[in-house]
Design a protein around this motif. Structure first.
Motif, short mmCIF file in Angstrom:
data_model
loop_
_atom_site.label_atom_id
_atom_site.label_comp_id
_atom_site.label_asym_id
_atom_site.label_seq_id
_atom_site.Cartn_x
_atom_site.Cartn_y
_atom_site.Cartn_z
N ALA A 1 -7.83 -0.70 2.65
CA ALA A 1 -6.99 -0.77 1.46
C ALA A 1 -7.71 -1.53 0.35
CB ALA A 1 -5.66 -1.46 1.77
N PHE B 1 0.83 -1.19 0.00
CA PHE B 1 0.00 0.00 0.00
C PHE B 1 0.87 1.25 0.00
CE2 PHE B 1 -2.46 3.33 2.00
CZ PHE B 1 -3.66 3.24 1.33
N GLN C 1 -4.63 5.13 5.54
CA GLN C 1 -3.67 4.66 6.54
C GLN C 1 -3.62 5.63 7.71
OE1 GLN C 1 -0.21 4.40 3.83
NE2 GLN C 1 0.00 2.31 4.60
N GLY D 1 -8.60 3.79 -0.05
CA GLY D 1 -7.76 3.36 1.06
C GLY D 1 -7.33 4.49 1.97
N ASP E 1 -2.41 0.21 7.67
CA ASP E 1 -3.61 0.19 6.85
C ASP E 1 -4.86 0.18 7.73
OD1 ASP E 1 -2.34 0.12 4.43
OD2 ASP E 1 -2.62 -2.02 4.10
#
Length: 370
Positions: free
Chosen positions: A111, A22, A74, A72, A108
């Motif tokens: 994702a 990612f 994070q 996604g 993550d």
């Protein structure tokens, strides 16, 4: 897979690791950084703000919620012990778990999603003595954007409790009653379940082993309840600058009920010397704590709850003690709720927490207009 209820169908416990793939997808200027104090993030619980760009998460049940559109997200996190665990709730449905390291890293939260709008919550499942987590903000995947913050809940509920409220060992069916690893989970405690049932803002001030007159460790709740950072006695929570809860639930005395009968216990000696405190002494201390809560929340309904461990088993003197203490306060917005004895070893497990939540929810629906 553990089924909670119809609103939260999937409950899995895989540990999310730092995802290099990612990170590669977010390389260069295409990724977008979001500050931990961005106005589009919605926090629940008592959250510290040590710098203009970071927040600190201490208490069980503290969470950060966000809406986003894209594929996604994070979070950049660092824990001071590495023993904290967080539930990541995506779209109000699937739940995974992360364990932040003692070194700042990206994790993550979501994702490779299908493009579109999503909701996400990062929820602290473990207790404050297991670790404080610094949240440095978010990194958004390419073509992902943060949306306005979720609307603030119209209702607010706050809990003061011990290991029962913390969700201590709630997933440990081995008979060991251990807090270690993923066993403790405030998300499935009766407190969190009740808050979600009413779509209420949720604050949980709890600590395993804590009491009102004496605890298994140093702090008692009357000394701890007004802290922002529970590890720092000088860190004071400013009640006047934050919205007051509509309902406060107090579920304490389980630990007092044991320790006052252990004259050789170190904390017993420190608090009481060699003399066992009288029921009148304990009742007065309980009343004084309720008065402390009333002083900072003059308009809230207060539920003085007991249960569901041996403090409420047949023959226990504690329910009557609490009932009398509440009656003597002569406050129509202070209520008493005794939850049935679970009559099983150790701490309450998932289904027993759900039973407590069901009773509390019914009590609130029948007794309190909010």
């Amino acid at each position: 897979m553990i089924f909670l209820n119809s609103s939260f169908r999937k409950y899995s416990l895989p540990l999310l690791l730092w995802c290099g793939a990612f990170l590669g997808g977010c390389a260069g200027s295409k990724s977008v950084s979001v500050s931990a104090q961005d106005e589009r993030l919605a926090y629940m619980g008592r959250v510290g703000k040590p710098t203009a760009e970071t927040t600190e998460l201490y208490w069980s049940g503290t969470s950060v919620k966000l809406n986003f559109e894209g594929t996604g997200v994070q979070a950049r996190l660092k824990d001071n012990t590495g023993n904290s665990y967080y539930n990541v709730i995506l779209d109000g449905d699937s739940i995974t778990v992360i364990q932040p390291d003692t070194v700042q890293k990206l994790y993550d939260l979501a994702a490779q999603l299908q493009p579109g709008k999503h909701t996400l919550e990062l929820f602290k499942r473990t207790e404050w003595d297991k670790g404080t987590t610094t949240f440095y903000g978010l990194e958004l995947a390419p073509n992902t954007k943060l949306l306005p913050a979720p609307a603030p809940p119209k209702r607010r509920i706050e809990f003061y409790g011990n290991s029962i409220t913390a969700g201590y060992a709630v997933h440990d069916y081995s008979g060991k009653d251990s807090w270690r690893g993923l066993n403790t989970d405030n998300y499935v405690s009766y407190a969190a379940l009740t808050a979600r049932r009413f779509n209420a803002d949720y604050t949980c001030i709890c600590k395993s082993g804590i009491g009102i007159t004496v605890s298994w460790e140093k702090d008692i709740m009357p000394e701890l309840f007004n802290r922002l950072n529970p590890s720092d006695p000088a860190s004071q929570y400013d009640f006047s600058r934050n919205p007051a809860p509509d309902i406060v639930v107090i579920n304490l005395l389980q630990n007092d009920s044991w320790i006052i009968n252990l004259p050789n216990n170190a904390e017993h000696k420190r608090r009481f010397g060699n003399a066992r405190p009288s029921p009148e002494t304990v009742a007065a201390a309980y009343q004084n704590f309720v008065k402390q809560i009333r002083a900072v929340y003059p308009n809230a309904h207060i539920i003085a709850a007991l249960g569901n461990m041996d403090i409420v088993k047949s023959g226990s003197v504690w329910p009557a003690l609490v009932q009398k203490a509440v009656e003597d306060l002569q406050d129509s917005k202070i209520h008493t709720l005794v939850m049935p004895y679970k009559n099983t070893p150790g701490h309450p497990r998932v289904e027993e927490q759900q039973a407590m939540a069901n009773q509390l929810i019914t009590f609130i629906e029948e007794k309190i207009q909010w």
